[in-house]
Motif scaffolding. Structure first.
Motif, PDB file in Angstrom:
ATOM      1  N   TYR A  13     -47.746 -24.716 -11.109  1.00 60.65           N
ATOM      2  CA  TYR A  13     -47.024 -24.303  -9.903  1.00 60.65           C
ATOM      3  C   TYR A  13     -45.786 -23.489 -10.263  1.00 60.65           C
ATOM      4  O   TYR A  13     -45.399 -23.367 -11.429  1.00 60.65           O
ATOM      5  CB  TYR A  13     -46.697 -25.530  -9.047  1.00 60.65           C
ATOM      6  CG  TYR A  13     -45.365 -26.204  -9.309  1.00 60.65           C
ATOM      7  CD1 TYR A  13     -44.456 -26.380  -8.264  1.00 60.65           C
ATOM      8  CD2 TYR A  13     -44.999 -26.673 -10.578  1.00 60.65           C
ATOM      9  CE1 TYR A  13     -43.223 -27.005  -8.477  1.00 60.65           C
ATOM     10  CE2 TYR A  13     -43.781 -27.295 -10.792  1.00 60.65           C
ATOM     11  CZ  TYR A  13     -42.901 -27.448  -9.750  1.00 60.65           C
ATOM     12  OH  TYR A  13     -41.691 -28.056  -9.962  1.00 60.65           O
ATOM     13  N   ASN A  43     -55.689 -27.905 -11.080  1.00 56.46           N
ATOM     14  CA  ASN A  43     -54.567 -27.571 -10.210  1.00 56.46           C
ATOM     15  C   ASN A  43     -55.067 -27.420  -8.786  1.00 56.46           C
ATOM     16  O   ASN A  43     -56.260 -27.612  -8.517  1.00 56.46           O
ATOM     17  CB  ASN A  43     -53.823 -26.328 -10.683  1.00 56.46           C
ATOM     18  CG  ASN A  43     -52.321 -26.513 -10.541  1.00 56.46           C
ATOM     19  OD1 ASN A  43     -51.807 -26.733  -9.441  1.00 56.46           O
ATOM     20  ND2 ASN A  43     -51.602 -26.436 -11.663  1.00 56.46           N
ATOM     21  N   LYS A  44     -54.149 -27.059  -7.879  1.00 55.26           N
ATOM     22  CA  LYS A  44     -54.468 -27.022  -6.461  1.00 55.26           C
ATOM     23  C   LYS A  44     -54.349 -25.610  -5.908  1.00 55.26           C
ATOM     24  O   LYS A  44     -53.421 -24.877  -6.240  1.00 55.26           O
ATOM     25  CB  LYS A  44     -53.521 -27.945  -5.685  1.00 55.26           C
ATOM     26  CG  LYS A  44     -53.638 -29.408  -6.060  1.00 55.26           C
ATOM     27  CD  LYS A  44     -52.695 -30.278  -5.238  1.00 55.26           C
ATOM     28  CE  LYS A  44     -51.247 -30.053  -5.627  1.00 55.26           C
ATOM     29  NZ  LYS A  44     -50.319 -30.971  -4.904  1.00 55.26           N
ATOM     30  N   ILE A  45     -55.300 -25.246  -5.074  1.00 57.42           N
ATOM     31  CA  ILE A  45     -55.267 -23.973  -4.373  1.00 57.42           C
ATOM     32  C   ILE A  45     -55.369 -24.238  -2.876  1.00 57.42           C
ATOM     33  O   ILE A  45     -55.538 -25.384  -2.444  1.00 57.42           O
ATOM     34  CB  ILE A  45     -56.401 -23.031  -4.832  1.00 57.42           C
ATOM     35  CG1 ILE A  45     -57.766 -23.701  -4.629  1.00 57.42           C
ATOM     36  CG2 ILE A  45     -56.196 -22.603  -6.277  1.00 57.42           C
ATOM     37  CD1 ILE A  45     -58.943 -22.772  -4.881  1.00 57.42           C
ATOM     38  N   LEU A  46     -55.271 -23.169  -2.098  1.00 59.47           N
ATOM     39  CA  LEU A  46     -55.341 -23.272  -0.642  1.00 59.47           C
ATOM     40  C   LEU A  46     -56.738 -22.867  -0.192  1.00 59.47           C
ATOM     41  O   LEU A  46     -57.123 -21.705  -0.310  1.00 59.47           O
ATOM     42  CB  LEU A  46     -54.293 -22.360  -0.005  1.00 59.47           C
ATOM     43  CG  LEU A  46     -54.109 -22.481   1.506  1.00 59.47           C
ATOM     44  CD1 LEU A  46     -53.538 -23.851   1.876  1.00 59.47           C
ATOM     45  CD2 LEU A  46     -53.169 -21.375   1.999  1.00 59.47           C
ATOM     46  N   GLU A  51     -54.859 -28.030   0.845  1.00 53.52           N
ATOM     47  CA  GLU A  51     -54.866 -28.013  -0.613  1.00 53.52           C
ATOM     48  C   GLU A  51     -56.176 -28.577  -1.135  1.00 53.52           C
ATOM     49  O   GLU A  51     -56.726 -29.534  -0.596  1.00 53.52           O
ATOM     50  CB  GLU A  51     -53.676 -28.785  -1.181  1.00 53.52           C
ATOM     51  CG  GLU A  51     -53.639 -30.249  -0.853  1.00 53.52           C
ATOM     52  CD  GLU A  51     -52.427 -30.930  -1.479  1.00 53.52           C
ATOM     53  OE1 GLU A  51     -51.337 -30.334  -1.485  1.00 53.52           O
ATOM     54  OE2 GLU A  51     -52.583 -32.062  -1.976  1.00 53.52           O
ATOM     55  N   TYR A  53     -58.264 -29.217  -5.033  1.00 50.94           N
ATOM     56  CA  TYR A  53     -58.230 -29.166  -6.491  1.00 50.94           C
ATOM     57  C   TYR A  53     -59.389 -28.322  -7.037  1.00 50.94           C
ATOM     58  O   TYR A  53     -60.498 -28.338  -6.502  1.00 50.94           O
ATOM     59  CB  TYR A  53     -58.341 -30.568  -7.087  1.00 50.94           C
ATOM     60  CG  TYR A  53     -57.043 -31.339  -7.119  1.00 50.94           C
ATOM     61  CD1 TYR A  53     -56.101 -31.105  -8.121  1.00 50.94           C
ATOM     62  CD2 TYR A  53     -56.756 -32.304  -6.162  1.00 50.94           C
ATOM     63  CE1 TYR A  53     -54.914 -31.808  -8.165  1.00 50.94           C
ATOM     64  CE2 TYR A  53     -55.568 -33.021  -6.193  1.00 50.94           C
ATOM     65  CZ  TYR A  53     -54.655 -32.763  -7.203  1.00 50.94           C
ATOM     66  OH  TYR A  53     -53.467 -33.461  -7.240  1.00 50.94           O
ATOM     67  N   LEU A 210     -48.546 -25.489  -4.727  1.00 47.67           N
ATOM     68  CA  LEU A 210     -49.886 -25.155  -5.189  1.00 47.67           C
ATOM     69  C   LEU A 210     -49.794 -24.411  -6.517  1.00 47.67           C
ATOM     70  O   LEU A 210     -48.713 -24.058  -6.983  1.00 47.67           O
ATOM     71  CB  LEU A 210     -50.595 -24.289  -4.142  1.00 47.67           C
ATOM     72  CG  LEU A 210     -50.750 -24.908  -2.755  1.00 47.67           C
ATOM     73  CD1 LEU A 210     -51.384 -23.894  -1.798  1.00 47.67           C
ATOM     74  CD2 LEU A 210     -51.587 -26.181  -2.804  1.00 47.67           C
ATOM     75  N   SER A 211     -50.937 -24.156  -7.120  1.00 51.17           N
ATOM     76  CA  SER A 211     -50.996 -23.371  -8.343  1.00 51.17           C
ATOM     77  C   SER A 211     -50.308 -22.023  -8.159  1.00 51.17           C
ATOM     78  O   SER A 211     -50.251 -21.475  -7.048  1.00 51.17           O
ATOM     79  CB  SER A 211     -52.462 -23.156  -8.734  1.00 51.17           C
ATOM     80  OG  SER A 211     -52.603 -22.112  -9.676  1.00 51.17           O
ATOM     81  N   ASP A 214     -51.868 -19.295  -5.995  1.00 43.82           N
ATOM     82  CA  ASP A 214     -51.569 -19.108  -4.580  1.00 43.82           C
ATOM     83  C   ASP A 214     -50.386 -18.162  -4.395  1.00 43.82           C
ATOM     84  O   ASP A 214     -50.423 -17.268  -3.548  1.00 43.82           O
ATOM     85  CB  ASP A 214     -51.271 -20.465  -3.933  1.00 43.82           C
ATOM     86  CG  ASP A 214     -51.157 -20.380  -2.423  1.00 43.82           C
ATOM     87  OD1 ASP A 214     -52.207 -20.347  -1.750  1.00 43.82           O
ATOM     88  OD2 ASP A 214     -50.015 -20.321  -1.916  1.00 43.82           O
TER      89      ASP A 214
END
Length: 234
Positions: A13, A43-46, A51, A53, A210-211, A214
């Motif tokens: 992030y 990691n997390k995206i939209l 969100e 993973y 988020l990552s 994003d």
């Protein structure tokens, strides 16, 4: 000259990149224990305004093994295409998709078999895209002789051996490290506290933390570099 040390995270992030941007030498601590359910291999995206993973599969990930001992399970069916498909679906309508997606695609098609190397390369590729001038090192390569030292002692020695007297740590380290202790060894210790500011996503409901993927999909390199400056040193 400023130094920071952190585990290699996969497209981390923006707060992580604020730390990278704030220092001259950034050391990937790849010879410390792996963290399960952390951000080393995921990691997390939209996705659909929520969100989601994305995760790189690994062979026998264990907190009893070092990060640089963990191999990517590249024989897992669907890897890496499923990750790339998910990211493409999530951001194909984002304003900077055309510029950013090839960076991600190139990394996942690089054939790297170590999660430590893949995560570090994700940071390196973003730093290059944003033209961040920083010297990136691996602790297992440049500072292997400090392994096994007490945590504070190792950071102090890495800072000194980098030719610096200024160490910056994420804000969470303020419960672990003492400024006076570092000062007694000739090192100034500061903690970086991110000030995460909303930016435009697909809707008005901003989803934070988020990552960096994003951030890059919705902001130009110039806009992103402004966001990288939004922190406090305490």
């Amino acid at each position: 000259m400023k130094v920071a040390v952190m585990q290699p995270y996969l497209f981390p992030y923006i707060g992580y990149f604020q730390l990278v941007n704030a220092v001259d030498y950034f050391v990937f601590a790849d010879d410390v224990n792996y963290i399960k359910r952390g951000f080393i291999n995921r990691n997390k995206i939209l996705l659909n305004n929520q969100e989601q993973y994305f995760t790189v599969p690994c062979h026998k990930p264990s907190q009893n093994r070092l990060i640089n001992e963990i191999k990517i399970a590249d024989d897992m069916k669907g890897y890496p295409e499923n990750i790339l498909l998910t990211i493409r679906q999530a951001y194909k309508k984002a304003p900077f998709f055309t510029e950013v997606f090839p960076i991600i695609e190139s990394l996942f098609h690089s054939g790297i078999d170590s999660i430590a190397t893949l995560a570090a390369r994700s940071v390196e590729s973003v730093a290059k895209y944003l033209e961040i001038e920083v010297d990136l090192k691996f602790s297992s390569v440049s500072f292997s002789h400090t392994k096994g030292q007490e945590r504070s002692a190792r950071l102090i020695n890495i800072t000194k051996e980098s030719g610096s007297d200024h160490y910056i740590n994420p804000i969470g380290g303020n419960i672990l490290y003492d400024k006076e202790h570092f000062k007694s060894h000739g090192i100034t210790l500061e903690f970086l506290s991110p000030q995460i500011r909303p930016y435009t996503q697909f809707t008005d409901d901003f989803v934070p933390n988020l990552s960096i993927i994003d951030v890059l999909m919705f902001n130009s390199p110039e806009q992103t570099k402004i966001l990288l400056e939004q922190y406090k040193l305490v």
